[in-house]
Structures are given as structure tokens and as C-alpha cells.
Write an enzyme that holds these catalytic residues in place. Structure first.
Site, mmCIF file in Angstrom:
data_model
loop_
_atom_site.group_PDB
_atom_site.id
_atom_site.type_symbol
_atom_site.label_atom_id
_atom_site.label_comp_id
_atom_site.label_asym_id
_atom_site.label_seq_id
_atom_site.Cartn_x
_atom_site.Cartn_y
_atom_site.Cartn_z
ATOM 1 N N PHE A 1 0.852 -1.186 0.000
ATOM 2 C CA PHE A 1 0.000 0.000 0.000
ATOM 3 C C PHE A 1 0.885 1.233 0.000
ATOM 4 O O PHE A 1 2.048 1.188 0.424
ATOM 5 C CB PHE A 1 -0.922 0.012 1.227
ATOM 6 C CG PHE A 1 -2.377 0.006 0.865
ATOM 7 C CD1 PHE A 1 -3.005 -1.160 0.455
ATOM 8 C CD2 PHE A 1 -3.119 1.175 0.912
ATOM 9 C CE1 PHE A 1 -4.347 -1.174 0.113
ATOM 10 C CE2 PHE A 1 -4.461 1.185 0.570
ATOM 11 C CZ PHE A 1 -5.085 0.011 0.171
ATOM 12 N N GLN B 1 -7.263 15.199 2.850
ATOM 13 C CA GLN B 1 -6.650 14.294 1.875
ATOM 14 C C GLN B 1 -7.540 14.102 0.656
ATOM 15 O O GLN B 1 -8.751 13.894 0.782
ATOM 16 C CB GLN B 1 -6.411 12.925 2.514
ATOM 17 C CG GLN B 1 -5.789 11.922 1.557
ATOM 18 C CD GLN B 1 -5.356 10.656 2.254
ATOM 19 O OE1 GLN B 1 -6.103 9.697 2.342
ATOM 20 N NE2 GLN B 1 -4.134 10.661 2.774
ATOM 21 N N HIS C 1 -7.932 11.551 -2.299
ATOM 22 C CA HIS C 1 -7.521 10.220 -2.734
ATOM 23 C C HIS C 1 -7.302 10.245 -4.239
ATOM 24 O O HIS C 1 -8.137 10.755 -4.984
ATOM 25 C CB HIS C 1 -8.611 9.202 -2.374
ATOM 26 C CG HIS C 1 -8.156 7.778 -2.460
ATOM 27 N ND1 HIS C 1 -7.816 7.182 -3.660
ATOM 28 C CD2 HIS C 1 -7.992 6.826 -1.512
ATOM 29 C CE1 HIS C 1 -7.458 5.927 -3.432
ATOM 30 N NE2 HIS C 1 -7.554 5.688 -2.140
ATOM 31 N N LEU D 1 -14.941 6.003 -5.024
ATOM 32 C CA LEU D 1 -13.581 5.577 -4.738
ATOM 33 C C LEU D 1 -13.221 4.246 -5.382
ATOM 34 O O LEU D 1 -13.987 3.280 -5.322
ATOM 35 C CB LEU D 1 -13.400 5.461 -3.215
ATOM 36 C CG LEU D 1 -11.966 5.223 -2.738
ATOM 37 C CD1 LEU D 1 -11.109 6.434 -3.029
ATOM 38 C CD2 LEU D 1 -11.964 4.932 -1.235
ATOM 39 N N GLU E 1 -6.884 2.077 -3.262
ATOM 40 C CA GLU E 1 -5.445 2.002 -3.488
ATOM 41 C C GLU E 1 -4.989 0.548 -3.624
ATOM 42 O O GLU E 1 -3.912 0.267 -4.144
ATOM 43 C CB GLU E 1 -4.738 2.670 -2.307
ATOM 44 C CG GLU E 1 -3.314 3.065 -2.540
ATOM 45 C CD GLU E 1 -2.834 3.993 -1.426
ATOM 46 O OE1 GLU E 1 -1.912 3.607 -0.711
ATOM 47 O OE2 GLU E 1 -3.413 5.083 -1.282
ATOM 48 N N ARG F 1 -0.460 9.354 -0.758
ATOM 49 C CA ARG F 1 -1.590 9.838 -1.543
ATOM 50 C C ARG F 1 -1.471 11.302 -1.951
ATOM 51 O O ARG F 1 -1.902 11.686 -3.042
ATOM 52 C CB ARG F 1 -2.889 9.622 -0.751
ATOM 53 C CG ARG F 1 -3.269 8.160 -0.682
ATOM 54 C CD ARG F 1 -4.455 7.933 0.222
ATOM 55 N NE ARG F 1 -4.819 6.513 0.213
ATOM 56 C CZ ARG F 1 -5.739 5.989 1.005
ATOM 57 N NH1 ARG F 1 -6.365 6.751 1.886
ATOM 58 N NH2 ARG F 1 -6.022 4.713 0.937
ATOM 59 N N HIS G 1 -11.354 12.937 0.331
ATOM 60 C CA HIS G 1 -11.465 11.615 0.940
ATOM 61 C C HIS G 1 -11.435 11.601 2.466
ATOM 62 O O HIS G 1 -12.238 10.918 3.097
ATOM 63 C CB HIS G 1 -10.326 10.744 0.403
ATOM 64 C CG HIS G 1 -10.344 9.325 0.866
ATOM 65 N ND1 HIS G 1 -11.429 8.491 0.670
ATOM 66 C CD2 HIS G 1 -9.412 8.575 1.528
ATOM 67 C CE1 HIS G 1 -11.160 7.289 1.177
ATOM 68 N NE2 HIS G 1 -9.954 7.324 1.722
ATOM 69 N N ARG H 1 -2.512 11.232 5.603
ATOM 70 C CA ARG H 1 -2.687 9.877 6.124
ATOM 71 C C ARG H 1 -2.230 8.847 5.100
ATOM 72 O O ARG H 1 -2.580 8.933 3.921
ATOM 73 C CB ARG H 1 -4.159 9.629 6.476
ATOM 74 C CG ARG H 1 -4.415 8.189 6.916
ATOM 75 C CD ARG H 1 -5.842 7.979 7.342
ATOM 76 N NE ARG H 1 -6.811 8.085 6.268
ATOM 77 C CZ ARG H 1 -7.021 7.169 5.328
ATOM 78 N NH1 ARG H 1 -6.248 6.081 5.267
ATOM 79 N NH2 ARG H 1 -7.968 7.340 4.424
#
Length: 581
Positions: A117, A237, A239, A249, A252, A283, A350, A391
Site C-alpha cells: 500500500f 486528503q 484520494h 472511490l 489504493e 496519496r 477523501h 494519512r
């Protein structure tokens, strides 16, 4: 008639953080969970990709590397004591869920499988590491179902479709909440020794967002109106992989499984921005890279407004086993077949890194140091701060489990050590007045129109790229919308299931929080994590290695203003470095 209730612990919100807290407090004290949604519809269920922990099931890993990645990923605004707690307790948090029955994907040996990730690396950035524990691309959904089953097993009491609209304070201590019951329109007052807010984020200030319609920042808004601070609200954030034009969404996990971002020239452009880990950079970096490709003319589509997520080189059986939901989203919403076609994507709002300031016990803070007795927060509504300025993916599902658990334990311990406070006389008065004035209002403004204009200006002026001019424009627009909001009216005058009325109240919270975000962003003259100022493109550790603390203050003429203060970042072992990937 006002209904009265008495519980040791009242938890507001039934997502992952709220139910994880309820599991702990419910086994120690009499606990109630108030939620404006049926629990399994909470937004935790939308989290797709995984929950990270240094289990080292697939390759070498350890919690210290995880801590470093979290601090570096958050652009060194992370409080490192909190990050250490989260990374250390991550392993038990995952194993606890496994013991509760969560159906994680498995390796051939029967261990919990793990995948890569963004921003998660081995040996302090050497290469991407497999740290994310997952249940296909439905991990949040599985966590929500598992926790709800456990709460039912332990007889946690739920009040479903109860909108909490006020926090009751007695001599500086939290002593309860006031809620509106959707089914009847009745007001309920809950007297409690401890109150935990676990109400999620406020992504609906933006138009293009992965957030559900219900993420209107109610918990943050209630705390804000009590004169209590909000921390780091400028850091939001975006995304990278939202479906273009929609914001829905795509996890990821798609890039964790080998998906590649490409521009209109079919170039794997992340090799230019993050040569080591490419598409699995943090991100904020990926979102800016995508936006930059579009701005420089390498966007795809008729309007050159997006880039592509390419899964076509992956085996179909891998896509079906690991990414079933997100590929179905591409088919359903865009008519794209991921087996053979690239998917149009663009950044979508996000996650809020900021929120109610707390310490590592989940205790809410009235300033940089002062604990508010009896008040706790966990999850996206809180800022502990483990996410800093950005994050890392999969740290959110970890955050809600680690700090939801901690908030539940410490709230229960506090409740067991103290007596009930007497509530102020008629604590429901403010809520009743707000509801009745909104219901009876004969104004000409429509809720949907104001919300739409708010989201439009935030999308244009406060998104991935910002500068002083755009932020001042957003602030001017918000001021105008707040003036119009005073003249708003609702069409439904009834009491039962009056969602029209509640959307009007939620809009008030969104306007407040959008203003805090923009004012905080205007004052931070640097670029860090999710906050990128084109007029100040560099990180400034001399002047801004500190948390923003925003306070709502009442002026003598009855108006309010936002006062900004700052709080030092907690450093334990890592000094700020250049952020290369």
C-alpha cells in the site's frame, strides 16, 4: 415531550471507532451508542483496501518501520508518541479482529495475507512492503459487520437514527448529549459520565468526494460551537483514484495489486515523481502528480480532465479475487470493462486529517494541554495526531481500532471513578429552538442550492492546489453563503422522518467547518502533505512545524470570529527529512 436517559458512557457514532469503543466500554459499564444511521450503514463500510500491521506474514517487517513510514508519510506533522502506540498495537488490533471472526484473505499456509500500500516501506524507505491485511476490497465492510456482531453479542444498547445535535457540559465537564429521534421528531436528553464522539469526517464540504451524503462533520461542528478547539483542519486528503467526474472511490488496493497510473500518452508518469515506489507513493504526492499531468496537457478524455488506472495487464483471476467491488464500480458507473480497458480516474476529497484534538487516551483537549473531563473522541472526527499532514492508506482502519479501543477503555474507567453530574436546567432548550426556528422559517433560500454552491467553491478554490487568491475567494464565498443560510427554509414541516430539516442543520455544520478549513489554510504559508500552497511551494519547518489550533470566539456584538493558535509537534526519534520516495 422530552425523553430522559441515563448511561455511564454515551458513544456518538456507530462506525468502526464507535463500535470498537462500545465493545470495550460495554463490557465494563452501561453504554449507549447513538447513531444517525443504522450501524452497518456507517461510512467505515466504504473503506476498501485494508488495515495495516507489521505482522511479517509475507515478508520481513516490524512496527518501527511502520512508525517511520507513518511519520514520514504525514510530512513530519505526526505526533510521534501516538504513531508509536498505533504501530505497536496494530498487530494485536488485527489479531483481535481475526479472533472475532473477520474473514481476512489468506496465504496458502493459512496466515492472514498482506499486500503493498502507498507509503508503506521496509527498512525506512528502501522498497514497498506487504503490510496491509485485507478482505478482498471490502475490508471496512467486513470490520463493520464483525464489530456489530460483537456489540450485539455483548448486549450493547443502540439508539438508531438518533441525531445528536448538542453536547451538554456541566462546569467544564462533559455530562451528556441532546439528540433528535428521526422516527418521531422527539427530543432525547442523555445524561452520561463519559461521552465519546466517533462521528467521522466532513467530506461533503466538497462536491467531488468519496464520502457518503451523511458525512457532514456533525461531531466536529458540535464541539466547535461549544467553543472547544479543532486541530489541523487545513489538512484534507484527496484520494488519487476517484472515478473521474463522480468521486466514487477505487481503492489504493488496485495499485497495491499492480495497477498502474497512465496519462494520455500511455506513460507511467509516477516514475518521474516517485522513482523508488512509483504508483505506491503517499496519496498527497500521487494526487498532485495526477493533477499536474492534467494541468500540463497530458490529461485524457474529451476534456483532457483525468488520467487512467490500468489493470489490463493483471490476470483476470487476480482481479476477481482481490478487487471484485471496485471493478464492478467501473462497469456500473462508467461502463468501462477493467479486464480490457483503462479506468478514468481523478483525485477525490477523501479524509480529514484534522479534528477534535485528543491525547493518546482519546481524551479531548480544551487547549494544548488541558483535558476536558469526560469527553473523548476517536476515528476521523479526532486528531490524535497519527496522520499529520497526510494519512497513509490503511492507517484509517487501524486508527479506528486502536484509538476506538483506547477511548472505550479510558471512558469506562473514568465513568467508574466518578458520579453523574447534575445537568443544567432544560439542557434541550438550544436544540429545540434551533429545530423549531428551522421548521417554521419562511425564508427564500433553499438548502440544496447553498450546499451546491459551497461544494463548488471548495472544489475550485481549496482542493489539491491552493493559493492565497483562491482561498480568499473561498472565504468570501463562504461568508456570503453563511449570510444566506440565515434566510433558509425547509419544505417539510412535519416531525416524522424529516430529513429535509436535518439536512438544513447539517448544512450549518458544513459551512462552519469549511470556514475553519479555509482560515487555517490561509494562515499556513507553506506546503506540507495534503495542504499545497502554490504561492508557498516548499515545506517550512522553521515556522510551521506545528499544529494549527482553531478557536471560535464570540465578539461583543454577538458575531463570532476564528482565532488561530499553534501547538508543537511531539518528536521522539525522527527529525524532519526531505520526503523522497
Amino acid at each position: 415531550m422530552v425523553q430522559q436517559h441515563k448511561y455511564d458512557v454515551v458513544i456518538v457514532g456507530a462506525g468502526g471507532a464507535g463500535m470498537r469503543a462500545a465493545l470495550e466500554s460495554g463490557q465494563r459499564t452501561r453504554t449507549a451508542v447513538l447513531t444517525k444511521l443504522y450501524p452497518t450503514r456507517s461510512h467505515t463500510g466504504a473503506a476498501q483496501g485494508g488495515m495495516c500491521a507489521a505482522l511479517a506474514n509475507v515478508e520481513e517487517d516490524n512496527w518501527e518501520w511502520h512508525t517511520f513510514d507513518t511519520v514520514k508519510g504525514g510530512d513530519y506533522l505526526v505526533d510521534q508518541d501516538a504513531a508509536e502506540v498505533m504501530a505497536k498495537e496494530a498487530i494485536d488490533a488485527v489479531l483481535d479482529l481475526e479472533k472475532m471472526g473477520l474473514p481476512f484473505n489468506r496465504t496458502d499456509e493459512g496466515r492472514i495475507d498482506q499486500r503493498r500500500f502507498g507509503g508503506h516501506t521496509r527498512n525506512h524507505g528502501e522498497a514497498a512492503v506487504r503490510r496491509s491485511c485485507f478482505a478482498a476490497d471490502r475490508t471496512g465492510h467486513m470490520i463493520l459487520q464483525t464489530l456489530y456482531q460483537q456489540c450485539v453479542k455483548h448486549n450493547v444498547e443502540f439508539y438508531n437514527e438518533f441525531y445528536v445535535l448538542d453536547l451538554v457540559m456541566t462546569e467544564g465537564r462533559a455530562s451528556g448529549v441532546v439528540a433528535y429521534e428521526l422516527a418521531t421528531g422527539e427530543i432525547h436528553v442523555f445524561n452520561a459520565k463519559s461521552v465519546i464522539f466517533a462521528t467521522g469526517g466532513f467530506g461533503k464540504v466538497f462536491r467531488t468526494t468519496s464520502n457518503a451524503h451523511t458525512l457532514t462533520g456533525d461531531g466536529m461542528g458540535i464541539v466547535w460551537r461549544k467553543g472547544l478547539p479543532l486541530e489541523d483542519m487545513e489538512f484534507f486528503q484527496f484520494h488519487p483514484t476517484g472515478l473521474a467526474g463522480l468521486g466514487v472511490l477505487l481503492s489504493e488496493a488496485a495499485r497495491g495489486e499492480g495497477g498502474i497510473l497512465r496519462n494520455s500518452e500511455n506513460e507511467r508518469f509516477m516514475e518521474r515523481y516517485a522513482p523508488t515506489i512509483k504508483d505506491l507513493a503517499p496519496r498527497d504526492m500521487v494526487a498532485r502528480a495526477m493533477a499536474n499531468e492534467v494541468r500540463e496537457g497530458r490529461g485524457a478524455g474529451p476534456d483532457k480532465a483525468y488520467v487512467y488506472l490500468d489493470l489490463t495487464h493483471l490476470p483476470r483471476e487476480q482481479i476477481d479475487a482481490k478487487l471484485p467491488d471496485i471493478t464492478e464500480f467501473a462497469r456500473t458507473y462508467l461502463g468501462v470493462e477493467p479486464y480490457t480497458e483503462m479506468i478514468p480516474v481523478f483525485p477525490t476529497a477523501h479524509y480529514a486529517m484534522g479534528g477534535v484534538p485528543t491525547n493518546i487516551k482519546g481524551e479531548a483537549l480544551a487547549d494544548n494541554h488541558t483535558v476536558i473531563p469526560g469527553l473523548y473522541a476517536a476515528g476521523e472526527v479526532a486528531c490524535v495526531s497519527v496522520h499529520g499532514a497526510n494519512r497513509l492508506g490503511t492507517n484509517s482502519l487501524l486508527d479506528i481500532n486502536v484509538f476506538g479501543r483506547r477511548a472505550g477503555i479510558y471512558a469506562a474507567e473514568y465513568a467508574m471513578s466518578t458520579d453523574f453530574d447534575d445537568l443544567p436546567e432544560n439542557p434541550e432548550t438550544g436544540v429545540v429552538a434551533m429545530i423549531e426556528s428551522m421548521r417554521d422559517a419562511g425564508g427564500s433560500e433553499r438548502v440544496a442550492a447553498i450546499r451546491q454552491e459551497l461544494q463548488a467553491t471548495m472544489d475550485i478554490n481549496a482542493q489539491v492546489y491552493r493559493d492565497e487568491g483562491s482561498l480568499k475567494q473561498a472565504l468570501s464565498d463562504i461568508d456570503g453563503l453563511k449570510a444566506r443560510y440565515v434566510n433558509v427554509s425547509v419544505q417539510d414541516k412535519g416531525k416524522r422522518f424529516n430529513t429535509d430539516l436535518l439536512e438544513a442543520i447539517e448544512l450549518g455544520f458544513l459551512l462552519d467547518l469549511a470556514e475553519v478549513l479555509v482560515v487555517s489554510a490561509l494562515a499556513r504559508n507553506e506546503s506540507r502533505g495534503g495542504h499545497f500552497r502554490e504561492d508557498y511551494p516548499n515545506r517550512d519547518d522553521v515556522n510551521f512545524l506545528r499544529h494549527t489550533m482553531a478557536y471560535r470566539e464570540l465578539e461583543a456584538d454577538g458575531t463570532t470570529r476564528i482565532r488561530l493558535d499553534y501547538k508543537p509537534v511531539v518528536e521522539t526519534r525522527y527529525k524532519p527529512m526531505e520526503r523522497k520516495y
